[in-house]
Design an enzyme around this catalytic site. Structure first.
Site, mmCIF file in Angstrom:
data_model
loop_
_atom_site.group_PDB
_atom_site.id
_atom_site.type_symbol
_atom_site.label_atom_id
_atom_site.label_comp_id
_atom_site.label_asym_id
_atom_site.label_seq_id
_atom_site.Cartn_x
_atom_site.Cartn_y
_atom_site.Cartn_z
ATOM 1 N N LYS A 182 -32.035 -38.966 14.194
ATOM 2 C CA LYS A 182 -30.395 -39.212 14.104
ATOM 3 C C LYS A 182 -30.611 -40.754 13.620
ATOM 4 O O LYS A 182 -30.568 -41.605 14.424
ATOM 5 C CB LYS A 182 -29.730 -38.901 15.257
ATOM 6 C CG LYS A 182 -28.349 -38.581 15.229
ATOM 7 C CD LYS A 182 -27.379 -39.706 14.169
ATOM 8 C CE LYS A 182 -27.100 -40.940 15.221
ATOM 9 N NZ LYS A 182 -26.518 -42.057 14.539
ATOM 10 N N GLU A 185 -25.756 -44.356 11.220
ATOM 11 C CA GLU A 185 -24.902 -43.888 10.077
ATOM 12 C C GLU A 185 -24.700 -45.161 9.287
ATOM 13 O O GLU A 185 -24.025 -44.864 8.143
ATOM 14 C CB GLU A 185 -23.595 -43.482 10.722
ATOM 15 C CG GLU A 185 -22.907 -44.694 11.515
ATOM 16 C CD GLU A 185 -23.130 -44.859 13.073
ATOM 17 O OE1 GLU A 185 -24.489 -44.543 13.247
ATOM 18 O OE2 GLU A 185 -22.508 -45.305 13.781
ATOM 19 N N SER A 235 -28.060 -51.282 20.850
ATOM 20 C CA SER A 235 -27.624 -52.332 21.771
ATOM 21 C C SER A 235 -27.731 -51.738 23.123
ATOM 22 O O SER A 235 -28.026 -50.485 23.380
ATOM 23 C CB SER A 235 -25.995 -52.346 21.099
ATOM 24 O OG SER A 235 -25.479 -51.064 21.437
ATOM 25 N N CYS A 290 -34.199 -57.935 16.885
ATOM 26 C CA CYS A 290 -34.044 -58.006 18.307
ATOM 27 C C CYS A 290 -35.146 -58.745 18.843
ATOM 28 O O CYS A 290 -35.051 -59.303 20.150
ATOM 29 C CB CYS A 290 -34.219 -56.557 19.006
ATOM 30 S SG CYS A 290 -35.736 -55.810 18.417
ATOM 31 N N GLU A 390 -25.362 -61.573 23.276
ATOM 32 C CA GLU A 390 -25.927 -61.241 22.046
ATOM 33 C C GLU A 390 -25.305 -61.429 20.997
ATOM 34 O O GLU A 390 -24.066 -60.638 21.007
ATOM 35 C CB GLU A 390 -26.715 -59.789 22.067
ATOM 36 C CG GLU A 390 -27.609 -59.603 20.667
ATOM 37 C CD GLU A 390 -28.066 -58.209 20.814
ATOM 38 O OE1 GLU A 390 -27.339 -57.275 21.097
ATOM 39 O OE2 GLU A 390 -29.221 -58.201 20.036
HETATM 40 P P1 NAD Z 1 -25.819 -49.476 18.468
HETATM 41 O O1 NAD Z 1 -26.202 -49.339 19.661
HETATM 42 O O2 NAD Z 1 -24.259 -49.598 17.732
HETATM 43 O O3 NAD Z 1 -26.396 -47.946 17.422
HETATM 44 C C1 NAD Z 1 -27.623 -47.422 17.666
HETATM 45 C C2 NAD Z 1 -27.509 -46.022 17.476
HETATM 46 O O4 NAD Z 1 -26.902 -45.485 18.633
HETATM 47 C C3 NAD Z 1 -26.872 -45.573 16.321
HETATM 48 O O5 NAD Z 1 -27.797 -44.336 15.687
HETATM 49 C C4 NAD Z 1 -25.558 -44.977 16.459
HETATM 50 O O6 NAD Z 1 -25.249 -44.188 15.855
HETATM 51 C C5 NAD Z 1 -25.796 -44.655 17.957
HETATM 52 N N1 NAD Z 1 -24.532 -44.857 18.833
HETATM 53 C C6 NAD Z 1 -23.681 -46.200 18.667
HETATM 54 N N2 NAD Z 1 -22.674 -46.010 19.724
HETATM 55 C C7 NAD Z 1 -22.895 -44.831 20.311
HETATM 56 C C8 NAD Z 1 -22.306 -44.421 21.552
HETATM 57 N N3 NAD Z 1 -21.346 -44.971 22.048
HETATM 58 N N4 NAD Z 1 -22.900 -42.989 22.175
HETATM 59 C C9 NAD Z 1 -23.782 -42.849 21.454
HETATM 60 N N5 NAD Z 1 -24.626 -42.807 20.482
HETATM 61 C C10 NAD Z 1 -24.100 -44.022 19.982
HETATM 62 O O7 NAD Z 1 -26.992 -50.579 17.538
HETATM 63 P P2 NAD Z 1 -26.863 -50.999 16.210
HETATM 64 O O8 NAD Z 1 -25.658 -51.841 15.979
HETATM 65 O O9 NAD Z 1 -26.981 -49.996 15.247
HETATM 66 O O10 NAD Z 1 -28.093 -51.940 16.162
HETATM 67 C C11 NAD Z 1 -28.120 -53.414 16.696
HETATM 68 C C12 NAD Z 1 -28.829 -53.387 18.031
HETATM 69 O O11 NAD Z 1 -29.957 -52.739 18.201
HETATM 70 C C13 NAD Z 1 -28.796 -54.770 18.509
HETATM 71 O O12 NAD Z 1 -28.320 -54.939 19.897
HETATM 72 C C14 NAD Z 1 -30.329 -54.943 18.745
HETATM 73 O O13 NAD Z 1 -30.935 -55.841 19.628
HETATM 74 C C15 NAD Z 1 -30.750 -53.641 19.046
HETATM 75 N N6 NAD Z 1 -32.087 -53.728 18.614
HETATM 76 C C16 NAD Z 1 -33.007 -53.289 19.623
HETATM 77 C C17 NAD Z 1 -34.404 -53.296 19.322
HETATM 78 C C18 NAD Z 1 -35.644 -53.462 20.366
HETATM 79 O O14 NAD Z 1 -36.645 -52.936 20.217
HETATM 80 N N7 NAD Z 1 -34.949 -53.430 21.616
HETATM 81 C C19 NAD Z 1 -34.846 -53.045 17.998
HETATM 82 C C20 NAD Z 1 -33.751 -53.093 17.012
HETATM 83 C C21 NAD Z 1 -32.446 -53.094 17.184
#
Ligand code: NAD
Length: 491
Positions: A182, A185, A235, A290, A390
């Protein structure tokens, strides 16, 4: 049934993958916008419950045959996949830039890191080996073999459309699992294209499936009893939720979360290379990494010359669309992200931090895309929001510290623990910092400890929920479980 608007734009419709076939979802469509231009580049569906159910069923049906396929054959398909990725690299790199906004050079770097994940997974025949000991008792031998789990799920973020999905499924399927991906989006088309290439490489139908959507689709995946394991990158609040929900449902989980990374600069560091390294770490990919340096802790006399140099280089950075020549920094992902980041800059100013370089002006000149220029705050206090939360944008905070111990205390007060760095010429100082830093990855005279396929991506604290990290041997252990076989043969 699709309505007329859907049919008119079907050419840009982001497809799902179920049972080896690309299909158009019947779900509600959401426009995907190019972050540099604001134009609609595709329509992304929120898959229906029936479609998600069909994707899981397809993965489950494919599991018995795939898990029995000899590992050498599985890995041969990955070798072909790797070659197809390389053959199509230009197209894939351009797609990363179009979807995410990063510059072509940055997209190329992420392509290379992703490719290495596939190369790592090609080693499955060696990586999956167990261990054994004969004659543990009279006539009794014991062997540990590693077995695939079944249906695994991957949920990925927007910031690395090519690389992060490749942290997950190549190792998972090489070990004999089947998969439902998944993708974010916000950047889903890269995943669809790479899965198309994987099927071209000879993958049997159903071994990997792709569904689209957000919270509702994720919840369905977390609650389905057929899913054995969940890999998540995103996140921190969502990572924690995914970990709690999926593990309460008895699934294996690795949930990689957000970050707030610190770089400590000692007075004895080499200023030129330190500044180059910090600039790349803080403002590369518009700060949407990240492992980006978000806070610099300048120790003693390092502060004044460091801020002066960082500001000078920031002033010379060209901000613009990632596919334009000479551009060093592209846009952030969405208008909402831009608003949030501008809000954080306002908050820093209100809390009394000194703005050494203000990127807000840069955003006004390019109103059609989500642009913010590099922004540097000096004399930030550890209690300020810009020091603690962050930001995930091109904003760097400089905190002044008296000595190494004070700097270490600042690093360790963070609720995150992804990565930290130290810049110094002293081996003793570097060693002391390495031992004391409460982060899962440490850089010495290096800003971004880039994820490398052969080592685990080792976040700590609020940056990771689970036991076994992504990548490296941890990744292989995550996607397999051990079976201990004890045998006695009587003559
Ligand atoms: P996000 O958490 O908003 O979304 C990540 C995924 O989760 C997406 O596929 C999204 O559709 C899904 N999602 C979002 N909200 C959700 C919910 N309430 N319930 C279930 N699923 C949900 O993250 P983002 O904005 O796409 O990416 C940025 C974040 O990712 C930053 O915080 C960054 O630090 C982190 N990140 C971490 C790493 C790592 O290795 N630790 C690597 C890359 C990015």
């Amino acid at each position: 049934m699709h309505n007329s608007t859907q049919i008119a734009v079907a050419i840009n419709h982001c497809k799902m993958y179920i049972n080896g076939q690309q299909e158009i979802s019947k779900g509600k469509l959401v426009p995907q916008l190019n972050p540099a231009t604001g134009e609609t580049v595709a329509l992304v569906p929120e898959c229906t419950r029936e479609e998600v159910d069909a994707a899981i069923a397809s993965a489950q049906a494919a599991f018995p045959a795939w898990s029995k396929t000899p590992v050498l054959q599985r890995s041969r398909i990955l070798f072909h996949f790797r070659d197809l990725l390389e053959k199509n690299s230009e197209e894939l790199i351009a797609l990363v830039t179009e979807e995410n906004g990063k510059t072509l050079d940055e997209a190329k770097g992420s392509f290379q890191r992703g490719l290495e994940c596939v190369e790592f997974a090609c080693g499955a025949p060696t990586l999956m080996m167990g261990e054994g000991l004969e004659q543990i008792s009279n006539g009794v031998d014991t062997n540990v073999i590693r077995k695939p789990l079944g249906v695994c799920v991957g949920i990925t973020p927007f910031n690395f459309p090519f690389m992060v999905p490749l942290w997950m499924f190549p190792v998972a399927i090489a070990c004999g699992n089947t998969f439902v991906l998944k993708p974010s989006e916000k950047v889903p088309r890269c995943s669809v294209r790479i899965i198309e290439l994987l099927y071209q490489a000879g993958l049997p139908a159903g071994v990997i499936n792709v569904v689209h959507g957000a919270k509702d689709v994720v919840n369905q995946l977390l609650n389905d009893p057929r899913v054995r394991a969940v890999s998540f990158v995103g996140s921190t609040p969502v990572a924690k939720y995914i970990y709690e929900t999926a593990s309460a449902n008895g699934k294996r989980v690795q949930a990689l979360g957000g970050a707030k990374n610190h770089s400590v600069v000692m007075p004895d560091s080499d200023m030129k290379s330190t500044v180059e390294s910090i600039m790349a770490s803080s403002f590369g990919c518009a700060g949407e990494r990240c492992v980006a340096t978000s806070v610099v802790v300048a120790v003693g006399e390092a502060g004044d010359p460091l801020v002066a140099e960082l500001t000078k280089v920031a002033n010379s950075m060209k901000v613009g669309a990632g596919d334009q020549r000479g551009v060093i920094m592209g846009p952030v992902i969405s208008p909402e992200a831009k608003e949030r980041i501008l809000g954080m800059i306002d908050a820093g100013e209100k809390e009394g931090a000194k703005i050494a370089r203000d990127g807000r002006g840069d955003s006004v000149n390019k109103s059609e895309g989500n642009f913010i220029g590099p922004t540097i705050f000096d004399h930030v206090k550890p209690t300020m929001r810009i020091a603690k939360e962050e930001i995930f944008g091109p904003v760097l905070s400089v905190i002044r510290a008296k000595n190494l111990q004070e700097a270490i205390d600042i690093v360790n007060a963070s609720e995150h623990g992804n990565a930290s760095s130290i810049y110094t010429r002293s081996g003793t100082t570097a060693r002391e910092f390495t031992n004391a830093a409460q982060t899962g990855m440490v850089g010495i005279n290096i800003g971004v400890p880039a994820p490398v396929a052969i080592f685990p991506f080792s976040g700590w604290k609020g940056s990771f929920y689970g036991d076994l990290h992504a990548l490296g041997k941890d990744g292989v252990r995550f996607y397999t479980e051990s079976k201990v076989v004890t045998s006695r043969w009587v003559d």
